[in-house]
Scaffold this motif. Structure first.
Motif, mmCIF file in Angstrom:
data_model
loop_
_atom_site.group_PDB
_atom_site.id
_atom_site.type_symbol
_atom_site.label_atom_id
_atom_site.label_comp_id
_atom_site.label_asym_id
_atom_site.label_seq_id
_atom_site.Cartn_x
_atom_site.Cartn_y
_atom_site.Cartn_z
ATOM 1 N N LYS A 49 1.159 -1.300 -0.058
ATOM 2 C CA LYS A 49 0.190 0.057 0.034
ATOM 3 C C LYS A 49 0.886 1.053 -0.271
ATOM 4 N N LEU A 50 0.680 2.449 -0.830
ATOM 5 C CA LEU A 50 1.444 3.379 -0.633
ATOM 6 C C LEU A 50 0.645 4.496 -0.077
ATOM 7 N N ILE A 51 1.840 5.011 1.082
ATOM 8 C CA ILE A 51 1.173 6.035 2.116
ATOM 9 C C ILE A 51 2.035 6.949 1.977
ATOM 10 N N GLU A 52 0.922 8.615 1.793
ATOM 11 C CA GLU A 52 1.863 9.777 1.551
ATOM 12 C C GLU A 52 1.690 10.444 2.621
ATOM 13 N N THR A 53 2.855 10.543 2.800
ATOM 14 C CA THR A 53 2.724 11.736 4.270
ATOM 15 C C THR A 53 3.683 12.707 4.261
ATOM 16 N N GLY A 54 2.610 13.758 3.624
ATOM 17 C CA GLY A 54 3.045 15.213 2.807
ATOM 18 C C GLY A 54 4.224 15.421 1.782
ATOM 19 N N ASP A 55 5.448 14.906 1.525
ATOM 20 C CA ASP A 55 5.664 15.345 0.459
ATOM 21 C C ASP A 55 6.784 14.008 0.002
ATOM 22 N N GLU A 56 6.284 13.100 1.236
ATOM 23 C CA GLU A 56 7.334 11.803 1.322
ATOM 24 C C GLU A 56 6.242 10.323 0.766
ATOM 25 N N GLU A 57 7.132 9.222 0.409
ATOM 26 C CA GLU A 57 6.137 8.395 -0.264
ATOM 27 C C GLU A 57 6.593 7.434 0.952
#
Length: 88
Positions: A49-57
């Motif tokens: 699963k791809l999790i995006e937090t701010g500008d980080e993946e």
């Protein structure tokens, strides 16, 4: 050799593992990456699963068998003319 589709991830033991990025599949409001381990001839893919937090993946393992099944079914349907899938 084209290397744009190679993803390097760090496993739980701190080892770098390289994968070929095959696709990004959307399912039930989430995004999942389908990866093929580099150098693995089994043909089995890894779905994270791809999790995006701010500008980080980042990527997280998926333990829900139903989600894994549905994501893989969508992947198979999209690429049915490009890959030979073996149903077990």
């Amino acid at each position: 050799m084209e290397m744009d589709n190679i993803v390097s991830l760090t496993d739980e033991n701190g080892n770098e593992v390289r994968f070929e990025f095959l696709d990004l599949v959307e399912y039930d409001g989430g995004e999942y990456v389908v990866l093929l381990p580099e150098g693995d001839d089994s043909g089995e893919v890894v779905i994270l699963k791809l999790i995006e937090t701010g500008d980080e993946e980042t990527y997280a393992g998926v333990e829900d068998e139903e989600i894994l099944h549905e994501v893989f079914q969508r992947f198979k349907e999209k690429y049915k003319d490009q890959f030979d899938f073996v149903d077990e």
